[in-house]
Design a protein around this motif. Structure first.
Motif, PDB file in Angstrom:
ATOM      1  N   PRO A 148      -2.824   3.335  -4.435  1.00 45.58           N
ATOM      2  CA  PRO A 148      -3.771   2.830  -4.372  1.00 45.58           C
ATOM      3  C   PRO A 148      -4.744   3.694  -5.238  1.00 45.58           C
ATOM      4  CG  PRO A 148      -2.916   2.155  -2.372  1.00 45.58           C
ATOM      5  CD  PRO A 148      -1.333   3.380  -4.023  1.00 45.58           C
TER       6      PRO A 148
ATOM      7  N   GLU B 137      -8.782  -2.192  -3.818  1.00 50.48           N
ATOM      8  CA  GLU B 137      -9.985  -2.216  -2.908  1.00 50.48           C
ATOM      9  C   GLU B 137     -11.194  -1.415  -3.700  1.00 50.48           C
ATOM     10  OE1 GLU B 137     -10.540   0.306   1.275  1.00 50.48           O
ATOM     11  OE2 GLU B 137      -8.246   0.626   0.475  1.00 50.48           O
TER      12      GLU B 137
ATOM     13  N   LYS C 178       1.083  -1.071   0.763  1.00 49.08           N
ATOM     14  CA  LYS C 178      -0.006   0.020   0.314  1.00 49.08           C
ATOM     15  C   LYS C 178       0.950   0.986   0.291  1.00 49.08           C
ATOM     16  CE  LYS C 178      -1.771   1.576   3.602  1.00 49.08           C
ATOM     17  NZ  LYS C 178      -3.133   2.063   4.784  1.00 49.08           N
ATOM     18  N   LYS C 179       2.288   1.079   0.450  1.00 48.52           N
ATOM     19  CA  LYS C 179       3.126   2.425   1.354  1.00 48.52           C
ATOM     20  C   LYS C 179       3.609   2.956  -0.405  1.00 48.52           C
ATOM     21  CE  LYS C 179       0.965   2.082   5.859  1.00 48.52           C
ATOM     22  NZ  LYS C 179       1.669   2.066   7.110  1.00 48.52           N
TER      23      LYS C 179
ATOM     24  N   ILE D 246      -2.493  -3.212  -5.190  1.00 43.60           N
ATOM     25  CA  ILE D 246      -4.165  -3.925  -4.030  1.00 43.60           C
ATOM     26  C   ILE D 246      -5.062  -2.563  -5.082  1.00 43.60           C
ATOM     27  CG2 ILE D 246      -4.743  -3.099  -2.411  1.00 43.60           C
ATOM     28  CD1 ILE D 246      -2.490  -3.043  -0.827  1.00 43.60           C
TER      29      ILE D 246
ATOM     30  N   SER E 115      -6.823  -0.750   4.803  1.00 35.28           N
ATOM     31  CA  SER E 115      -7.769  -0.272   3.215  1.00 35.28           C
ATOM     32  C   SER E 115      -7.303   1.710   3.020  1.00 35.28           C
ATOM     33  CB  SER E 115      -9.112   0.227   3.686  1.00 35.28           C
ATOM     34  OG  SER E 115      -9.507   1.394   2.749  1.00 35.28           O
ATOM     35  N   ASP E 116      -6.851   2.171   1.987  1.00 36.77           N
ATOM     36  CA  ASP E 116      -6.442   3.302   1.979  1.00 36.77           C
ATOM     37  C   ASP E 116      -7.441   4.095   1.611  1.00 36.77           C
ATOM     38  OD1 ASP E 116      -4.427   5.124   0.923  1.00 36.77           O
ATOM     39  OD2 ASP E 116      -5.134   5.476  -0.772  1.00 36.77           O
TER      40      ASP E 116
END
Length: 257
Positions: free
Chosen positions: A147, A32, A17-18, A30, A79-80
């Motif tokens: 993301p 979502e 994610k990061k 990812i 989650s983002d």
């Protein structure tokens, strides 16, 4: 059920994610939310992570899919978004060659140092709507697997060919070799509606604050501009891209292509 962010899988998701470097190393990103989840091609799907409530409500989505149930607190962590929908998936990256961008009537966008994730995602999504055959990006353009970019594409990430190039000069050479006319979006250009985009075309779009570099502008066959009224000097990169590719589409439809 996974209930802690110290779980090995959860730690990997947080890294993906990061960190763009981690995504590139693992060749995964990812996705979502339910809408994007439904768009994932079968050959790119890796694994789903869902809350218990979401799994119960949408059980049919996860038949014969590798799936982990996670607690609400873990989902919030990975989650983002501010309000997670309850589903997240790991997806394999897909690699494209420039030859796949040509299509029947090539229409390309070439981005130099675009930095805003929302802009890049919107450019890809709008480009799909207008029928672009590919998206070429300089290596310093924001990571398309960020993301925020993924969300902004609304699924176009799975359908439009794209790639990064180490040297923009190589991309220009590829375009010229394939008889694709190149247009640099520039304040000193001719009004874009006066040009003919019915043939194979590529639009160069530059950084949000600085525009195109002089080096890339000079390599373009022609310079074009979107005329401004009032005190506005230029448009947002995504808006400008949209106007150009939709003008190309309009001309092509009028010309029977």
């Amino acid at each position: 059920m996974i209930t802690t962010n110290q779980n090995k899988q959860i730690k990997q998701i947080l890294k993906l994610k990061k960190n763009a470097r981690e995504r590139k190393k693992e060749k995964m990103f990812i996705v979502e939310g339910i809408r994007m989840f439904r768009e994932i091609p079968e050959d790119q799907f890796v694994k789903a992570y869902v809350t218990e409530d979401f799994f119960r409500e949408h059980n049919e989505l996860f038949q014969q899919k590798d799936t982990e149930i996670v607690s609400d607190s873990v989902m919030k962590e990975i989650s983002d978004t501010m309000t997670p929908q309850g589903v997240l998936a790991l997806v394999k990256m897909k690699e494209y060659s420039l030859d796949e961008f040509l299509g029947k009537h090539p229409l390309l966008l070439v981005l130099e140092n675009i930095q805003d994730p929302g802009n890049l995602g919107t450019i890809l999504r709008t480009g799909e709507g207008a029928g672009i055959t590919g998206l070429i990006m300089s290596k310093d353009t924001v990571d398309i697997y960020n993301p925020k970019v993924i969300r902004s594409t609304m699924g176009s990430i799975f359908r439009v060919p794209f790639c990064y190039v180490e040297e923009m000069a190589d991309a220009v050479d590829f375009l010229k070799k394939n008889d694709i006319t190149t247009y640099a979006a520039h304040l000193d250009g001719a009004t874009y509606t006066k040009e003919n985009f019915k043939g194979a075309s590529a639009f160069f779009i530059g950084n949000e604050g600085n525009g195109l570099t002089r080096q890339l502008t000079e390599k373009a066959d022609k310079m074009i501009k979107i005329p401004m009224m009032g005190k506005v000097e230029s448009l947002n990169a995504a808006m400008a891209s949209g106007l150009l590719v939709y003008e190309a589409r309009r001309q092509r439809e009028e010309g029977g292509e």
